[in-house]
Design a protein around this motif. Structure first.
Motif, short mmCIF file in Angstrom:
data_model
loop_
_atom_site.label_atom_id
_atom_site.label_comp_id
_atom_site.label_asym_id
_atom_site.label_seq_id
_atom_site.Cartn_x
_atom_site.Cartn_y
_atom_site.Cartn_z
N LYS A 170 0.85 -1.19 0.00
CA LYS A 170 0.00 0.00 0.00
C LYS A 170 0.88 1.23 0.00
N ASP A 171 0.74 2.05 -1.02
CA ASP A 171 1.53 3.27 -1.16
C ASP A 171 0.62 4.49 -1.18
N GLY A 201 -7.45 18.34 -15.26
CA GLY A 201 -8.36 18.81 -14.23
C GLY A 201 -7.77 18.86 -12.84
N HIS A 202 -6.76 18.04 -12.59
CA HIS A 202 -6.15 18.00 -11.27
C HIS A 202 -4.71 17.52 -11.41
N PRO A 203 -3.79 18.04 -10.59
CA PRO A 203 -2.40 17.56 -10.67
C PRO A 203 -2.23 16.09 -10.32
N LYS A 204 -3.24 15.46 -9.77
CA LYS A 204 -3.18 14.01 -9.55
C LYS A 204 -3.04 13.24 -10.86
N MET A 205 -3.51 13.84 -11.95
CA MET A 205 -3.50 13.14 -13.23
C MET A 205 -2.09 12.76 -13.66
N ASP A 206 -1.11 13.59 -13.36
CA ASP A 206 0.27 13.29 -13.77
C ASP A 206 0.81 12.02 -13.11
N PRO A 207 0.77 11.89 -11.77
CA PRO A 207 1.25 10.64 -11.18
C PRO A 207 0.38 9.44 -11.55
N LEU A 208 -0.92 9.68 -11.75
CA LEU A 208 -1.79 8.58 -12.17
C LEU A 208 -1.31 7.97 -13.48
N VAL A 209 -1.10 8.82 -14.48
CA VAL A 209 -0.65 8.34 -15.78
C VAL A 209 0.73 7.69 -15.67
N GLN A 210 1.63 8.31 -14.92
CA GLN A 210 2.99 7.79 -14.79
C GLN A 210 2.98 6.40 -14.16
N ILE A 211 2.19 6.21 -13.11
CA ILE A 211 2.12 4.91 -12.43
C ILE A 211 1.60 3.85 -13.39
N LEU A 212 0.58 4.20 -14.17
CA LEU A 212 0.01 3.23 -15.11
C LEU A 212 0.97 2.88 -16.24
N LEU A 213 1.64 3.88 -16.77
CA LEU A 213 2.60 3.61 -17.85
C LEU A 213 3.72 2.69 -17.36
N GLU A 214 4.22 2.94 -16.17
CA GLU A 214 5.27 2.08 -15.61
C GLU A 214 4.74 0.67 -15.38
N HIS A 215 3.53 0.56 -14.85
CA HIS A 215 2.97 -0.76 -14.55
C HIS A 215 2.79 -1.59 -15.82
N PHE A 216 2.15 -1.00 -16.83
CA PHE A 216 1.87 -1.78 -18.05
C PHE A 216 3.14 -2.01 -18.88
N SER A 217 4.06 -1.07 -18.84
CA SER A 217 5.32 -1.27 -19.57
C SER A 217 6.12 -2.42 -18.95
N ASP A 271 -4.24 -6.62 -10.34
CA ASP A 271 -2.90 -6.51 -9.77
C ASP A 271 -2.63 -5.16 -9.12
N LEU A 272 -3.32 -4.13 -9.59
CA LEU A 272 -3.06 -2.78 -9.09
C LEU A 272 -4.39 -2.05 -8.90
N ILE A 273 -4.57 -1.48 -7.71
CA ILE A 273 -5.71 -0.62 -7.41
C ILE A 273 -5.18 0.80 -7.22
N ILE A 274 -5.79 1.76 -7.90
CA ILE A 274 -5.45 3.16 -7.68
C ILE A 274 -6.71 3.88 -7.20
N CYS A 275 -6.63 4.47 -6.02
CA CYS A 275 -7.73 5.25 -5.48
C CYS A 275 -7.48 6.72 -5.79
N PHE A 276 -8.29 7.27 -6.67
CA PHE A 276 -8.10 8.67 -7.07
C PHE A 276 -8.56 9.62 -5.97
N GLY A 282 -0.50 -8.12 -4.90
CA GLY A 282 -1.12 -6.94 -5.47
C GLY A 282 -0.58 -5.66 -4.84
N ARG A 283 -1.01 -4.54 -5.42
CA ARG A 283 -0.54 -3.23 -4.95
C ARG A 283 -1.71 -2.26 -4.93
N VAL A 284 -1.73 -1.42 -3.91
CA VAL A 284 -2.73 -0.36 -3.80
C VAL A 284 -2.01 0.97 -3.73
N VAL A 285 -2.42 1.92 -4.57
CA VAL A 285 -1.86 3.27 -4.54
C VAL A 285 -2.99 4.26 -4.27
N MET A 286 -2.78 5.11 -3.28
CA MET A 286 -3.76 6.14 -2.97
C MET A 286 -3.19 7.50 -3.37
#
Length: 550
Positions: free
Chosen positions: A215-216, A358-374, A470-475, A497-501
């Protein structure tokens, strides 16, 4: 004596399946739930459905002419639990009946008499007991799924109230029973619970059946961003009204940043109670300021947690009505002032520009997903697999936020293949809805890998079999530990699994901590035996009968 006619040949034993393999905590819960009204609070993915199926199967053996009911809050969940329980009970699907509001009333009357095992929405059960279609005395076993919903006047509460004085065994299932000890006590009262079985991820008899889950927390700061600038503008516009309410003794807090809509309601209620009739007029003259601050404080919460577009959705109708001269004079004057007009023009321009996040959360959200799927793609290539076998779920409270996240992630296709997953509600102001058929098809596509990222509202939190994630992201953070636990329970079921808040620094960060503390408090309260449980636990088996496990 119980009015149910027993099958005397089966009363000496109760059965428990050997396949899947026996888990000690499930066996222990069943052993108590057969003979006491039990609340079983077990982490998501740890087999609550099997517990229900075993209890129902034994009551069907013991009382074949009585009815056993499984209630679930949504139609998709009813259908899913019918299939799962049928497999566990060794029962053909034709032996059980699915009853929801889609079935006409005249048809339901015939079905209640035709079958003995039912999987239903609680509203149907409540209505049919009230209308005489379902004799309450004929129910011998009642399973309540997602039992944390048993509050207020919800149908679960009404059904159990209608069964008062009847010989019925009640089994309530949930991942976590409530946000605080008072909520747990209310559920026990409403469902006539006489025994509680509670497990957490730390329970010794559960740990060996779980996979590791990290959990991160990613703390996002808004300073220097458009969201931060809009927040500062809101604070400046709120300050005069806050100062006036503070001078009037209504507010203690002088800083608009720390004022919430709920806090304002509480402050006004206290002031009215203290003022009495003599000073009610003095309080009343501040209602204009109160109304404006209540709207802006709620809007600020939307802005800081979900972003500019959700803020616009929250404010739009209020602004439009004020512009049309509707609402209080204070409200209309506030909206028409040049300062607010410039502010609102900026909000509208930002929302209309697709390049504005819409929110600066979008940047880390996209980055986490790109790293995960790559990473998953590289690992699949090294194994010689054609495609990566990984799934991600993103949770956000509002449909507009879900739609915005989905649109942003679509620009990273085919590596990220997102799909929105929202509810069926058509209430005023709601965004695009999904029919039950489309919901089920979306889940099928997600399981098959046509989509590898599901962006969901709360409809994705409860019960439905989404598959391996495998990955849960709570926006956004939830103050309710119930919702937080359900979200996190979507991963770590069959593999690590991993959870990111994603948390905005400040209020939302504190909200997440509050949810963690609330869950720990509930666990401790139950462990210490501080709940007041129902003394009226009905005996259903004939006197002298003590079944043993076969």
């Amino acid at each position: 004596p119980s009015p149910h006619t027993p099958n005397w040949e089966s009363l000496s034993t109760w059965v428990y399946p050997r396949n899947p393999s026996i888990r000690s905590y499930q066996f222990a819960i069943v052993r108590r739930a057969l003979f006491e009204n039990t609340l079983a609070a077990v982490p998501t993915g740890m087999g609550k459905t099997l517990i229900a199926a075993v209890v129902m199967a034994n009551y069907r053996r013991w009382f074949p002419d009585a009815r056993v009911l499984f209630m679930a809050p949504t139609r998709p969940l009813v259908r899913q639990q019918l299939g799962a329980c049928s497999r566990f009970m060794g029962m053909h699907s034709s032996e059980a009946c699915e009853l929801t509001g889609q079935e006409p009333q005249h048809r339901r009357k015939a079905l209640w008499n035709q079958y003995h095992a039912f999987f239903c929405t609680p509203q149907v059960v409540e209505n049919d007991i009230r209308n005489g279609l379902l004799p309450a005395g004929g129910i011998v076993c009642l399973v309540v799924d997602e039992a944390h919903k048993a509050s207020g006047n919800y149908a679960y509460v009404q059904v159990v109230r209608a069964l008062e004085g009847k010989h019925v065994r009640i089994l309530a299932l949930t991942a976590t029973p409530g946000r605080d000890p008072l909520a747990v006590q209310a559920i026990c009262d409403h469902l006539r619970i006489s025994h509680v079985e509670m497990r957490s991820e730390a329970s010794v008899d559960v740990q060996s059946y779980q996979h590791a889950r990290t959990k991160d927390r990613v703390i996002v700061r808004t300073q220097g961003t458009l969201v931060g600038e809009l927040e500062n503008a809101l604070v400046d516009m709120m300050q005069p009204g806050v100062t006036r309410l503070q001078r009037a003794g209504i507010l203690n807090q002088a800083n608009p940043r720390y004022i919430t809509a709920y806090g304002l309601v509480q402050a006004m209620s206290r002031s009215r109670a203290w003022a009495g009739r003599e000073r009610s007029g003095a309080i009343g003259k501040h209602m204009g300021d109160y109304g404006i601050l209540h709207r802006l404080a709620g809007g600020m919460s939307h802005l800081l947690i979900h972003g500019i577009r959700q803020f616009q959705n929250h404010m739009q109708e209020w602004v439009d009505s004020s512009m049309a001269g509707k609402g209080s004079r204070t409200q209309v004057q506030f909206v028409l002032q040049p300062t607010f007009q410039r502010f609102w023009t900026r909000v509208q321009a930002a929302c209309a520009d697709p390049s504005v996040l819409g929110h600066p959360k979008m940047d880390p959200l996209v980055q986490i997903l790109l790293e995960h799927f790559s990473t998953a793609k590289d690992e699949a290539r090294s194994r010689g697999d054609a495609e990566e076998d990984t799934r991600v779920m993103i949770f956000s409270h509002y449909r507009s936020s879900v739609q915005e996240i989905t649109q942003i992630l679509n620009s990273h296709s085919p590596l990220i293949r997102p799909m929105a997953f929202v509810g069926q509600s058509t209430k005023k102001g709601s965004q695009a809805r999904m029919t039950q058929k489309l919901q089920l098809e979306t889940i099928r596509q997600f399981k098959r890998g046509q989509h590898n990222c599901l962006v969901a509202t709360c409809v994705g939190e409860e019960g439905l079999d989404i598959g391996d994630v495998d990955l849960i992201i709570c926006f956004d953070a939830q103050a309710s530990p119930t919702r937080s636990i359900q979200r996190m329970g979507r991963t770590g079921r069959k593999r690590a699994g991993r959870v990111v808040m994603l948390l905005t620094a400040g209020k939302e960060e504190n909200k997440a901590m509050k949810a963690d503390t609330g869950y720990q408090n509930v666990q401790q309260y139950v462990r210490e035996g501080r709940l007041t449980l129902s003394p009226g636990n009905p005996r259903i088996l004939p006197d002298g009968v003590r079944p043993t496990c076969e």
